[in-house]
Design a protein around this motif. Sequence first.
Motif, mmCIF file in Angstrom:
data_model
loop_
_atom_site.group_PDB
_atom_site.id
_atom_site.type_symbol
_atom_site.label_atom_id
_atom_site.label_comp_id
_atom_site.label_asym_id
_atom_site.label_seq_id
_atom_site.Cartn_x
_atom_site.Cartn_y
_atom_site.Cartn_z
ATOM 1 N N PRO A 173 -4.671 -5.126 9.642
ATOM 2 C CA PRO A 173 -4.009 -5.017 11.327
ATOM 3 C C PRO A 173 -3.706 -6.478 11.157
ATOM 4 O O PRO A 173 -2.880 -7.087 11.810
ATOM 5 C CB PRO A 173 -5.614 -5.354 12.078
ATOM 6 C CG PRO A 173 -6.498 -4.364 11.647
ATOM 7 C CD PRO A 173 -5.790 -4.350 9.943
ATOM 8 N N GLU A 174 -3.828 -7.410 10.774
ATOM 9 C CA GLU A 174 -3.888 -9.262 9.786
ATOM 10 C C GLU A 174 -2.038 -8.480 9.315
ATOM 11 O O GLU A 174 -1.520 -10.022 9.538
ATOM 12 C CB GLU A 174 -4.793 -9.145 8.430
ATOM 13 C CG GLU A 174 -4.115 -10.972 8.782
ATOM 14 C CD GLU A 174 -5.409 -11.222 7.528
ATOM 15 O OE1 GLU A 174 -4.684 -12.235 7.040
ATOM 16 O OE2 GLU A 174 -6.312 -11.049 7.435
ATOM 17 N N ARG A 175 -2.356 -7.528 8.336
ATOM 18 C CA ARG A 175 -0.817 -7.539 7.838
ATOM 19 C C ARG A 175 -0.126 -7.382 8.611
ATOM 20 O O ARG A 175 1.113 -7.832 9.542
ATOM 21 C CB ARG A 175 -0.746 -6.737 6.975
ATOM 22 C CG ARG A 175 0.276 -6.055 6.261
ATOM 23 C CD ARG A 175 0.548 -5.015 5.082
ATOM 24 N NE ARG A 175 0.037 -4.264 6.414
ATOM 25 C CZ ARG A 175 1.508 -2.863 6.489
ATOM 26 N NH1 ARG A 175 2.154 -3.124 5.823
ATOM 27 N NH2 ARG A 175 0.863 -1.916 6.880
ATOM 28 N N LEU A 176 0.070 -6.729 10.026
ATOM 29 C CA LEU A 176 1.079 -6.212 11.207
ATOM 30 C C LEU A 176 1.508 -7.424 11.806
ATOM 31 O O LEU A 176 2.536 -7.421 12.102
ATOM 32 C CB LEU A 176 0.474 -4.695 11.855
ATOM 33 C CG LEU A 176 0.148 -3.535 10.857
ATOM 34 C CD1 LEU A 176 0.041 -2.525 11.764
ATOM 35 C CD2 LEU A 176 1.602 -3.492 10.266
ATOM 36 N N ASN A 177 0.215 -8.232 11.951
ATOM 37 C CA ASN A 177 0.575 -8.961 13.287
ATOM 38 C C ASN A 177 1.512 -10.045 12.062
ATOM 39 O O ASN A 177 2.619 -11.188 12.306
ATOM 40 C CB ASN A 177 -0.737 -10.217 13.274
ATOM 41 C CG ASN A 177 -1.277 -8.998 14.165
ATOM 42 O OD1 ASN A 177 -1.121 -8.529 15.065
ATOM 43 N ND2 ASN A 177 -3.308 -9.230 14.096
ATOM 44 N N THR A 178 0.617 -10.564 10.812
ATOM 45 C CA THR A 178 1.811 -11.169 10.076
ATOM 46 C C THR A 178 3.322 -11.318 9.669
ATOM 47 O O THR A 178 3.704 -11.849 9.507
ATOM 48 C CB THR A 178 1.156 -11.563 8.725
ATOM 49 O OG1 THR A 178 -0.118 -11.873 8.421
ATOM 50 C CG2 THR A 178 2.149 -12.138 8.248
ATOM 51 N N ILE A 179 3.474 -9.523 9.867
ATOM 52 C CA ILE A 179 5.185 -9.292 9.762
ATOM 53 C C ILE A 179 5.731 -9.851 10.760
ATOM 54 O O ILE A 179 6.239 -9.915 11.159
ATOM 55 C CB ILE A 179 4.894 -7.660 9.236
ATOM 56 C CG1 ILE A 179 4.585 -7.479 7.785
ATOM 57 C CG2 ILE A 179 6.460 -7.256 9.555
ATOM 58 C CD1 ILE A 179 4.760 -5.909 7.626
ATOM 59 N N THR A 253 2.372 4.056 -2.303
ATOM 60 C CA THR A 253 3.446 4.520 -1.244
ATOM 61 C C THR A 253 3.024 3.338 -0.370
ATOM 62 O O THR A 253 3.501 2.262 0.127
ATOM 63 C CB THR A 253 3.426 5.632 -0.162
ATOM 64 O OG1 THR A 253 3.757 6.504 -1.312
ATOM 65 C CG2 THR A 253 3.931 5.561 0.923
ATOM 66 N N ILE A 254 1.546 3.153 -0.295
ATOM 67 C CA ILE A 254 0.895 1.778 0.307
ATOM 68 C C ILE A 254 1.849 0.506 -0.065
ATOM 69 O O ILE A 254 2.341 -0.298 0.490
ATOM 70 C CB ILE A 254 -0.467 1.729 -0.105
ATOM 71 C CG1 ILE A 254 -1.492 3.114 0.485
ATOM 72 C CG2 ILE A 254 -1.035 1.200 0.411
ATOM 73 C CD1 ILE A 254 -2.438 3.461 0.685
ATOM 74 N N GLY A 255 1.397 0.355 -1.739
ATOM 75 C CA GLY A 255 1.655 -1.025 -2.204
ATOM 76 C C GLY A 255 3.742 -1.186 -1.946
ATOM 77 O O GLY A 255 4.214 -1.879 -1.072
ATOM 78 N N SER A 256 4.679 0.139 -1.406
ATOM 79 C CA SER A 256 5.672 -0.022 -1.079
ATOM 80 C C SER A 256 5.884 -0.589 0.311
ATOM 81 O O SER A 256 6.762 -0.856 0.153
ATOM 82 C CB SER A 256 6.513 1.032 -1.511
ATOM 83 O OG SER A 256 5.840 2.122 -0.548
ATOM 84 N N ALA A 261 0.880 -10.086 0.678
ATOM 85 C CA ALA A 261 0.286 -10.423 -0.456
ATOM 86 C C ALA A 261 -1.290 -9.995 -0.955
ATOM 87 O O ALA A 261 -1.379 -9.410 -2.002
ATOM 88 C CB ALA A 261 0.683 -11.787 -1.193
ATOM 89 N N PRO A 262 -1.507 -9.647 0.086
ATOM 90 C CA PRO A 262 -3.003 -9.040 -0.092
ATOM 91 C C PRO A 262 -3.656 -7.994 -0.012
ATOM 92 O O PRO A 262 -4.321 -8.409 -1.361
ATOM 93 C CB PRO A 262 -3.828 -10.535 1.216
ATOM 94 C CG PRO A 262 -2.934 -11.372 1.488
ATOM 95 C CD PRO A 262 -1.054 -11.156 0.940
ATOM 96 N N VAL A 267 -3.770 -3.084 -4.008
ATOM 97 C CA VAL A 267 -2.886 -2.253 -4.666
ATOM 98 C C VAL A 267 -2.796 -1.827 -6.192
ATOM 99 O O VAL A 267 -3.155 -1.526 -6.651
ATOM 100 C CB VAL A 267 -1.425 -2.131 -3.893
ATOM 101 C CG1 VAL A 267 -0.470 -0.801 -4.899
ATOM 102 C CG2 VAL A 267 -1.721 -0.809 -2.611
ATOM 103 N N VAL A 268 -2.396 -2.941 -6.365
ATOM 104 C CA VAL A 268 -2.943 -3.230 -8.097
ATOM 105 C C VAL A 268 -4.546 -3.203 -8.549
ATOM 106 O O VAL A 268 -4.084 -2.567 -9.598
ATOM 107 C CB VAL A 268 -2.394 -4.908 -8.449
ATOM 108 C CG1 VAL A 268 -2.601 -5.283 -10.245
ATOM 109 C CG2 VAL A 268 -0.461 -4.982 -8.195
#
Length: 285
Positions: A173-179, A253-256, A261-262, A267-268
Amino acid sequence: MIQSMTGFGKHVVQLPSKKITVEIKSLNSKNLDINARIPQLYREKELELRKMIADSLSRGKVDLGLYVEITGEETTSEINTGVVKKYMEQLGSITEGEPIKLLELALRMPDTLRSDKDDLDEEEYVSIKEAMKEALLKIKSFREKEGSVLEADFKLRLKTLGNLLDDIKEIDPERLNTIRERLNRALSELKVEVDANRFEQELIYYLEKYDITEEKVRLANHLEYFDSTLSSGDSNGKKLGFIAQEIGREINTIGSKANYAPMQQLVVQMKDELEKIKEQMLNVL
């Protein structure tokens, strides 16, 4: 329960005048590959001995060694004098050495012994088959012990992958908000007027391209399937390999789609754990 393709089994039979040793070693291989070292007298039974191995060990690079040591006073073997002398002459022309040393080398060469006994004793062969059965039981036991070690390692890495997946779910959720914030900021910097409704529609479409809900669900299912296959009664390394490929596909796919960055760091870490699983997978029966 999974089994390793690495194993070793040995059994010794003591007969009145002979000591017979059977050694079986195996390493990983895509198919069953048997290499047999058998004395000439027992060559007629090689196919049968190979079949015993094939019926017991389904995969692996297998080395069979059958060794016979004469322990009785009586022996039907004699030194082939002419062959030994010829070997000594040839060795002497290559290198200088004491005759006793040349004799030791010559006696190790093929056909230095001849035997009046050309037929295999059937009772003796029965003892060889029993030794084979015991050696095969020991190598299967060895494979099972090695397999339990691999299974414990796989379960540990599966747990790590599951924890990393939980971390991904937590920050998604934080990722989507950041985008979303990044797009709003980029638009405001353009200093142009846009239709709010149209922008919201485009934003939703854009965020859907980065949605990883399906990948998270599939990855969780693949991890669970891998774990249940580990605990099944059969050892199926090829099946586990296919599941590992599907796990890798979802992680990639998740990585792409991450664009964050977090999450890409997680993923790495997942890729690193999966690579270690794949390395060990090469040795699973």
